[in-house]
Design a protein around this motif. Structure first.
Motif, PDB file in Angstrom:
ATOM      1  N   ILE A  30      -4.904   2.673  -6.603  1.00  8.00           N
ATOM      2  CA  ILE A  30      -5.613   2.541  -5.526  1.00  8.00           C
ATOM      3  C   ILE A  30      -5.989   0.948  -5.410  1.00  8.00           C
ATOM      4  CG2 ILE A  30      -8.085   2.952  -4.792  1.00  8.00           C
ATOM      5  CD1 ILE A  30      -8.001   5.436  -6.184  1.00  8.00           C
ATOM      6  N   HIS A  60       0.709  -1.098  -0.078  1.00 11.66           N
ATOM      7  CA  HIS A  60       0.051   0.023  -0.079  1.00 11.66           C
ATOM      8  C   HIS A  60       0.795   1.290  -0.066  1.00 11.66           C
ATOM      9  CE1 HIS A  60      -4.263  -1.824   1.430  1.00 11.66           C
ATOM     10  NE2 HIS A  60      -3.617  -2.492   0.316  1.00 11.66           N
ATOM     11  N   THR A  61       2.117   1.192   0.541  1.00 16.29           N
ATOM     12  CA  THR A  61       3.095   2.486   0.771  1.00 16.29           C
ATOM     13  C   THR A  61       3.516   2.497  -0.967  1.00 16.29           C
ATOM     14  OG1 THR A  61       3.752   1.965   2.953  1.00 16.29           O
ATOM     15  CG2 THR A  61       5.054   3.290   1.450  1.00 16.29           C
ATOM     16  N   THR A  88       0.415   3.573  -3.147  1.00 20.32           N
ATOM     17  CA  THR A  88       0.200   4.994  -2.843  1.00 20.32           C
ATOM     18  C   THR A  88       0.836   6.070  -3.345  1.00 20.32           C
ATOM     19  OG1 THR A  88      -1.043   4.318  -0.950  1.00 20.32           O
ATOM     20  CG2 THR A  88      -0.461   6.698  -1.160  1.00 20.32           C
ATOM     21  N   TYR A  89       2.221   5.805  -3.428  1.00 21.97           N
ATOM     22  CA  TYR A  89       3.270   6.708  -4.107  1.00 21.97           C
ATOM     23  C   TYR A  89       3.272   6.565  -5.669  1.00 21.97           C
ATOM     24  CZ  TYR A  89       5.608   8.386   0.225  1.00 21.97           C
ATOM     25  OH  TYR A  89       5.957   8.948   1.409  1.00 21.97           O
TER      26      TYR A  89
END
Length: 231
Positions: free
Chosen positions: A105, A96-97, A100-101
């Motif tokens: 999604i 998710h890190t 996200t960057y």
């Protein structure tokens, strides 16, 4: 309940090449800065290992110009599509890190697998209680479990561990395995921050028994209805 293999779609959309946008520099920072965070000692070799960082490093080798090219496959040509080179296989916090960057999604179906079971039962006129209740009232169920076992569910890690029970039972696991995972977490789980939990009781909550019984019943129906898949 019978799966007619000849009528299954070929899912051509999944048989091409996909690209994951991944910041290679961010991956390298995670590997460098978190090298000791997920490390634990292997009981057999007595050496420290870090499978999470090892897996991230392995996948990172295939990233070119911040793009990771991947292909999916089915086991035995049926069912879910898998990819061993995808960043989606990493633990939630890591993937998710990275995503996200990258501006991506993660879209998920709420309680996807039990929801599919509910849909199949509706089509086949089979009445369930526990599984559909869990799908629509999971937070209430987790609260009841917290009260029953005397554990604080405000910690997201703890709530994840309650979810394990329902994932286990859908795929054939049992209660004793789940309790042991809570009270005697493996080395890998300890490395992920899952501390041993002290339970007020080890007696199973009645709703959890009902959920497992419904899962076992549906699995038996599917198994007996698909001799072709057994082979």
């Amino acid at each position: 309940w019978t799966v007619n293999i000849d009528k299954l779609p070929k899912y051509l959309e999944f048989r091409g090449t996909f690209n994951e946008s991944i910041d290679k520099k961010l991956c390298e920072l995670i590997i460098h800065e978190k090298e000791n965070t997920f490390k634990y000692k292997n009981k057999q070799t007595d050496k420290f290992i870090n499978p999470i960082i090892t897996e991230l490093t392995r996948i990172l080798d295939g990233v070119k110009c911040n793009e990771n090219s991947i292909k999916y496959h089915q086991n035995f040509g049926l069912g879910r599509f898998y990819c061993s080179q995808s960043f989606t296989n990493l633990k939630k916090k890591n993937k998710h890190t990275l995503f996200t960057y990258a501006g991506m999604i993660d879209i998920d179906q709420h309680k996807g697998h039990p929801r599919i079971i509910v849909g199949l039962c509706q089509i086949n006129n089979i009445s369930l209680h526990a599984i559909p209740y869990f799908v629509e009232n999971d937070e209430k169920v987790f609260k009841l479990m917290g009260e029953h076992y005397g554990i604080d569910i405000s910690d997201p890690n703890t709530k994840d561990r309650l979810k394990w029970y329902f994932n286990l039972t859908i795929y054939g696991g049992g209660y004793d395995c789940w309790v042991k995972g809570l009270t005697e977490p493996s080395e890998k789980d300890l490395a992920l921050g899952y501390e041993p939990l002290k339970l007020k009781t080890k007696l199973i909550m009645p709703f959890m028994t009902e959920f497992k019984n419904e899962c076992d019943s549906i699995k038996s129906i599917i198994w007996e209805s698909n001799a072709e898949l057994k082979a």
